[in-house]
Design an enzyme around this catalytic site. Sequence first.
Site, PDB file in Angstrom:
ATOM      1  CG  HIS A  54      -1.901  -1.102   1.255  1.00  0.00           C
ATOM      2  ND1 HIS A  54      -3.082  -1.067   0.570  1.00  0.00           N
ATOM      3  CD2 HIS A  54      -1.865  -2.308   1.890  1.00  0.00           C
ATOM      4  CE1 HIS A  54      -3.750  -2.191   0.770  1.00  0.00           C
ATOM      5  NE2 HIS A  54      -3.027  -2.964   1.573  1.00  0.00           N
ATOM      6  CG  LEU A 106      -1.553  -7.168  13.467  1.00  0.00           C
ATOM      7  CD1 LEU A 106      -1.167  -8.571  13.036  1.00  0.00           C
ATOM      8  CD2 LEU A 106      -0.301  -6.360  13.793  1.00  0.00           C
ATOM      9  CD  GLN A 125      -8.972  -3.271   3.084  1.00  0.00           C
ATOM     10  OE1 GLN A 125      -9.532  -2.385   2.454  1.00  0.00           O
ATOM     11  NE2 GLN A 125      -7.726  -3.657   2.810  1.00  0.00           N
ATOM     12  CG  ASP A 138      -0.938  -5.922   3.887  1.00  0.00           C
ATOM     13  OD1 ASP A 138      -1.350  -4.989   3.167  1.00  0.00           O
ATOM     14  OD2 ASP A 138      -1.641  -6.435   4.787  1.00  0.00           O
TER      15      ASP A 138
END
Length: 406
Positions: A66, A314, A148, A281
Amino acid sequence: MKQWILKNAAVYAETGNIEQGYVLIEGEKVAAIGPMSSCPTDAGAEVIELSSRFSIVPGFIDVHIHGAAGADVMDAIPEALDKMANALPAEGTTSFLATTMTAPSEQIEAALRNVARYMAEANRPGAAEVLGVHLEGPFLSPKRAGAQHPRHLADPDISLFQHWQKAAGGHIRLVTLAPERDGGLELASYLKRTGVIASIGHSDAVYDEVKAAVHAGVTHATHLFNGMRGIHHREPGVAGAVLMFEEVMCELIADGLHVAPPMVRFAYRNKGSEGLILITDAMRAKCLGDGQYDLGGQEVSVRGGEARLADGTLAGSVLKLGEAIRRVLDYTGCTLEEVIRMASWNPAKQLGLLDRKGSLRPGKDADVVVLNERYEVMMTFCRGVLAYRKPDERRKSDGHNAFGSC
């Protein structure tokens, strides 16, 4: 045309390992590989003398990242992708998928348009190459949302995906979805028909639902064990199912935090090096220190290498892919050749890019990494340009190192 010769090191080539060999780079491509007995002596090439302590390996490919160095894909500006592309070679990453987050539709669209522009105008040699987009959300399960944003989750929608794919200039390469949601199987099938990787992730599916998803077109699993229904002896869940289906390639965050070391070893023993892809990630805090950061519109606290939401969830990682490789070697006892497969060959194969990425072979992109005996990244070439060279400790203070750092 710029030429480089890297010589006198172990070379991990596509056709086999060479104990003491060389790699010749011409322009953006690998021109030749071989034993030192056949090393060219062209005076026009810049020669880098190595030794048997060093290994020359293909560049790493991160299909799930990201952000880094204070930048995030969702910033939707070229400068953010540029920061990421310049920071990543320091960890051996030579290409990546710009990964989005669950957000309002217009924010996702802005990020997609930005990636499309960047790929058309700024994807230059000498920095990690943006290979496309990993669309992570919003087609996810609220039961497994993780970091998310739950407010913006939605059922899988082919029409919405088509709109976003158009905004991305056709560059969405991978989509994470929860196939048990309404429309999930239909979207997975559509993705397969149009050459996009359908990945199960942030999913609360049971085994039979995963089986149906694989039959529909799912061939990938987003961050194995994280954001998915776990293994139970009476219900394999998503984690158990994807370990059993040979069709499914599994991402793995090997930071020792997202997945405990024994479970990394468990995944390796079940899927083998052929079935795993190492990812980071990572979010924008990577390469920076502890502090407060943003991820997908939510505040993230980074302390001691852990990135968490206020409730302790997390929220991505600050992991570097070079570190992941060292950890997997330690956790599993696998060979360097196997871990290269997980970090380079498998992601290139999954993306359909083995014609130019994922291994060292004449004619392929000169994405080349040099590791020392501790498997630390010493230098990285991105499409034939030296993008990172580890600074000499004795010369750090004078600012001699001119390459990107992370």
